[in-house]
Design a protein around this motif. Structure first.
Motif, PDB file in Angstrom:
ATOM      1  N   ALA A  83      21.553 -26.412  29.703  1.00 23.49           N
ATOM      2  CA  ALA A  83      20.969 -25.206  29.110  1.00 23.49           C
ATOM      3  C   ALA A  83      19.444 -25.277  29.106  1.00 23.49           C
ATOM      4  N   ARG A  84      18.837 -24.094  29.087  1.00 22.46           N
ATOM      5  CA  ARG A  84      17.393 -23.972  28.916  1.00 22.46           C
ATOM      6  C   ARG A  84      17.120 -22.848  27.933  1.00 22.46           C
ATOM      7  N   PHE A  85      16.147 -23.039  27.056  1.00 22.64           N
ATOM      8  CA  PHE A  85      15.849 -22.048  26.023  1.00 22.64           C
ATOM      9  C   PHE A  85      14.505 -21.375  26.297  1.00 22.64           C
ATOM     10  N   ASP A  86      14.487 -20.068  26.040  1.00 17.62           N
ATOM     11  CA  ASP A  86      13.282 -19.270  26.232  1.00 17.62           C
ATOM     12  C   ASP A  86      12.983 -18.536  24.926  1.00 17.62           C
ATOM     13  N   PRO A  87      12.171 -19.125  24.055  1.00 21.07           N
ATOM     14  CA  PRO A  87      11.938 -18.516  22.736  1.00 21.07           C
ATOM     15  C   PRO A  87      11.197 -17.186  22.799  1.00 21.07           C
ATOM     16  N   ARG A 100      27.626 -16.930  28.204  1.00 18.50           N
ATOM     17  CA  ARG A 100      26.781 -18.058  28.604  1.00 18.50           C
ATOM     18  C   ARG A 100      27.197 -19.356  27.897  1.00 18.50           C
ATOM     19  N   ILE A 101      27.624 -19.241  26.660  1.00 19.64           N
ATOM     20  CA  ILE A 101      28.119 -20.430  25.944  1.00 19.64           C
ATOM     21  C   ILE A 101      29.353 -20.988  26.640  1.00 19.64           C
ATOM     22  N   ARG A 102      30.267 -20.110  27.049  1.00 10.63           N
ATOM     23  CA  ARG A 102      31.472 -20.569  27.744  1.00 10.63           C
ATOM     24  C   ARG A 102      31.119 -21.198  29.087  1.00 10.63           C
ATOM     25  N   ASN A 103      30.106 -20.663  29.733  1.00  9.63           N
ATOM     26  CA  ASN A 103      29.642 -21.255  30.989  1.00  9.63           C
ATOM     27  C   ASN A 103      29.231 -22.705  30.763  1.00  9.63           C
ATOM     28  N   ILE A 104      28.491 -22.957  29.702  1.00 13.30           N
ATOM     29  CA  ILE A 104      28.085 -24.326  29.354  1.00 13.30           C
ATOM     30  C   ILE A 104      29.306 -25.173  29.004  1.00 13.30           C
ATOM     31  N   ALA A 105      30.184 -24.637  28.156  1.00 12.81           N
ATOM     32  CA  ALA A 105      31.323 -25.400  27.642  1.00 12.81           C
ATOM     33  C   ALA A 105      32.314 -25.803  28.733  1.00 12.81           C
ATOM     34  N   HIS A 106      32.354 -25.061  29.844  1.00 13.22           N
ATOM     35  CA  HIS A 106      33.295 -25.358  30.930  1.00 13.22           C
ATOM     36  C   HIS A 106      32.745 -26.361  31.945  1.00 13.22           C
ATOM     37  N   ARG A 107      31.514 -26.786  31.764  1.00 13.65           N
ATOM     38  CA  ARG A 107      30.934 -27.783  32.670  1.00 13.65           C
ATOM     39  C   ARG A 107      31.270 -29.195  32.196  1.00 13.65           C
ATOM     40  N   GLN A 108      31.607 -30.056  33.135  1.00  9.09           N
ATOM     41  CA  GLN A 108      32.011 -31.413  32.763  1.00  9.09           C
ATOM     42  C   GLN A 108      30.817 -32.192  32.205  1.00  9.09           C
ATOM     43  N   PRO A 109      30.956 -32.767  31.017  1.00  7.03           N
ATOM     44  CA  PRO A 109      29.809 -33.422  30.365  1.00  7.03           C
ATOM     45  C   PRO A 109      29.321 -34.674  31.077  1.00  7.03           C
ATOM     46  N   TRP A 110      30.137 -35.252  31.975  1.00  6.08           N
ATOM     47  CA  TRP A 110      29.692 -36.452  32.688  1.00  6.08           C
ATOM     48  C   TRP A 110      28.887 -36.115  33.949  1.00  6.08           C
ATOM     49  N   HIS A 111      28.793 -34.838  34.307  1.00  5.66           N
ATOM     50  CA  HIS A 111      27.995 -34.463  35.462  1.00  5.66           C
ATOM     51  C   HIS A 111      26.505 -34.658  35.185  1.00  5.66           C
ATOM     52  N   SER A 112      25.716 -34.786  36.254  1.00  5.13           N
ATOM     53  CA  SER A 112      24.275 -34.968  36.124  1.00  5.13           C
ATOM     54  C   SER A 112      23.620 -33.707  35.562  1.00  5.13           C
ATOM     55  N   PRO A 113      22.503 -33.852  34.857  1.00  7.33           N
ATOM     56  CA  PRO A 113      21.790 -32.676  34.336  1.00  7.33           C
ATOM     57  C   PRO A 113      21.354 -31.741  35.457  1.00  7.33           C
ATOM     58  N   LEU A 114      21.368 -30.455  35.176  1.00  6.98           N
ATOM     59  CA  LEU A 114      20.912 -29.466  36.146  1.00  6.98           C
ATOM     60  C   LEU A 114      19.378 -29.428  36.189  1.00  6.98           C
ATOM     61  N   PRO A 115      18.797 -29.117  37.359  1.00  4.73           N
ATOM     62  CA  PRO A 115      17.351 -28.869  37.417  1.00  4.73           C
ATOM     63  C   PRO A 115      17.004 -27.681  36.520  1.00  4.73           C
ATOM     64  N   GLU A 116      15.768 -27.610  36.062  1.00  9.12           N
ATOM     65  CA  GLU A 116      15.355 -26.553  35.138  1.00  9.12           C
ATOM     66  C   GLU A 116      15.638 -25.161  35.679  1.00  9.12           C
ATOM     67  N   ASN A 117      15.423 -24.957  36.973  1.00  8.89           N
ATOM     68  CA  ASN A 117      15.586 -23.615  37.542  1.00  8.89           C
ATOM     69  C   ASN A 117      17.042 -23.219  37.768  1.00  8.89           C
ATOM     70  N   GLU A 118      17.979 -24.135  37.540  1.00  7.88           N
ATOM     71  CA  GLU A 118      19.401 -23.823  37.704  1.00  7.88           C
ATOM     72  C   GLU A 118      20.144 -23.786  36.361  1.00  7.88           C
ATOM     73  N   ARG A 119      19.454 -24.013  35.291  1.00  8.28           N
ATOM     74  CA  ARG A 119      20.096 -24.088  33.983  1.00  8.28           C
ATOM     75  C   ARG A 119      20.436 -22.698  33.435  1.00  8.28           C
ATOM     76  N   ILE A 120      21.417 -22.656  32.562  1.00  8.78           N
ATOM     77  CA  ILE A 120      21.800 -21.415  31.887  1.00  8.78           C
ATOM     78  C   ILE A 120      20.750 -21.119  30.817  1.00  8.78           C
ATOM     79  N   VAL A 121      20.168 -19.924  30.857  1.00 13.07           N
ATOM     80  CA  VAL A 121      19.048 -19.583  29.974  1.00 13.07           C
ATOM     81  C   VAL A 121      19.557 -18.892  28.704  1.00 13.07           C
ATOM     82  N   PHE A 122      19.048 -19.359  27.566  1.00 12.31           N
ATOM     83  CA  PHE A 122      19.338 -18.746  26.270  1.00 12.31           C
ATOM     84  C   PHE A 122      18.013 -18.236  25.709  1.00 12.31           C
TER      85      PHE A 122
END
Length: 264
Positions: A83-87, A100-122
């Motif tokens: 995830a990435r946050f945009d205040p 967007r929350i479900r998108n995050i929740a369905h990703r496997q937690p052992w996977h590598s972090p996403l690059p900033e430009n590919e993260r789900i924005v909140f």
């Protein structure tokens, strides 16, 4: 078999040391930013770690949000990685936020972090802590159900894997994970006693004096959104201990790594 176990523990210890020497960084996970503001309520009421009869008010509280310690520990990892946050942006409506929350929740937690430009924005919030404080109900309804965690394949270890050797290997794996900047979701169990059956997120290690026979780790405990808690490794006893609170008498627990890889 014993030789194989000794070799595995030896390898894990040296792997952790190699990471430290190579300059691997610690996680930048922060309790006041990267945890959920609401609590996982326990099914039972407790006093000094002993279950007691609930009052009507306590029953009402437990019905709101219970049995989610695994879900909440996993969610903190998933938001940190994906995830990435945009205040400065406009807050999302409930429907889009839930998506967007479900998108995050369905990703496997052992996977590598996403690059900033590919993260789900909140947008509209600075971090997970602020989002979960302001939009707690939407988060609770979309990060996952509690009952499926009872049937996780990795939970089976609590019934048969009580070896001290396994706990030493787990401690080495925990140190290696933290040294490379990772997060470690821990399943805490003292089966068959069942004083504790719980999950926390270990995200840091406290400094220890030279020659100390105890290692202390910093945890996010979903039952306690007010501040971090402590897990310890006692070298003399070759066992983990967890901090005392109202739900747990404190002391001995086994630790099992979960969400570090498939089927774990």
């Amino acid at each position: 078999m014993r030789k194989n176990e000794d070799w595995r523990a030896f390898y894990l210890c040296w792997f952790g040391l190699a990471l430290a020497v190579s300059g691997a960084r610690a996680s930048d996970f922060r309790f006041d930013r990267d945890t959920l503001a609401f609590a996982n309520s326990t099914v039972f009421a407790y006093r000094n770690g002993v279950p007691i009869r609930k009052t009507g008010a306590e029953r009402e509280k437990s019905e709101r949000y219970t049995r989610r310690c695994f879900v909440m520990s996993r969610t903190a990892v998933q938001f940190k990685k994906f995830a990435r946050f945009d205040p400065r942006g406009r807050p999302l409506d409930d429907k889009e936020l839930a998506h967007r929350i479900r998108n995050i929740a369905h990703r496997q937690p052992w996977h590598s972090p996403l690059p900033e430009n590919e993260r789900i924005v909140f947008s509209g919030y600075a971090n997970l802590r602020q989002l979960s404080k302001t939009r707690s109900r939407v988060l609770q309804e979309n990060i996952g159900l509690g009952w499926p965690t009872y049937f996780r394949v990795g939970n089976g270890r609590m019934f048969f894997n009580h070896r001290v050797q396994y706990q030493e290997e787990t401690r080495a794996e925990l140190n290696a994970t933290l040294t490379r900047g990772g997060l470690f979701v821990a399943y805490l169990s003292d089966y068959p006693t069942l004083h504790i059956n719980h999950s926390v997120l270990v995200y840091g290690r406290k400094p220890s004096p030279r020659g100390a026979k105890i290692d202390k780790y910093i945890c996010y405990d979903p039952n306690h959104p007010d501040g971090p808690r402590e897990l310890a490794w006692l070298a003399d006893k070759r066992e983990f201990n967890f901090e005392k609170d109202e739900e747990f008498v404190g002391g001995f627990t086994r630790v099992y790594h979960v969400y570090g890889k498939p089927l774990q």
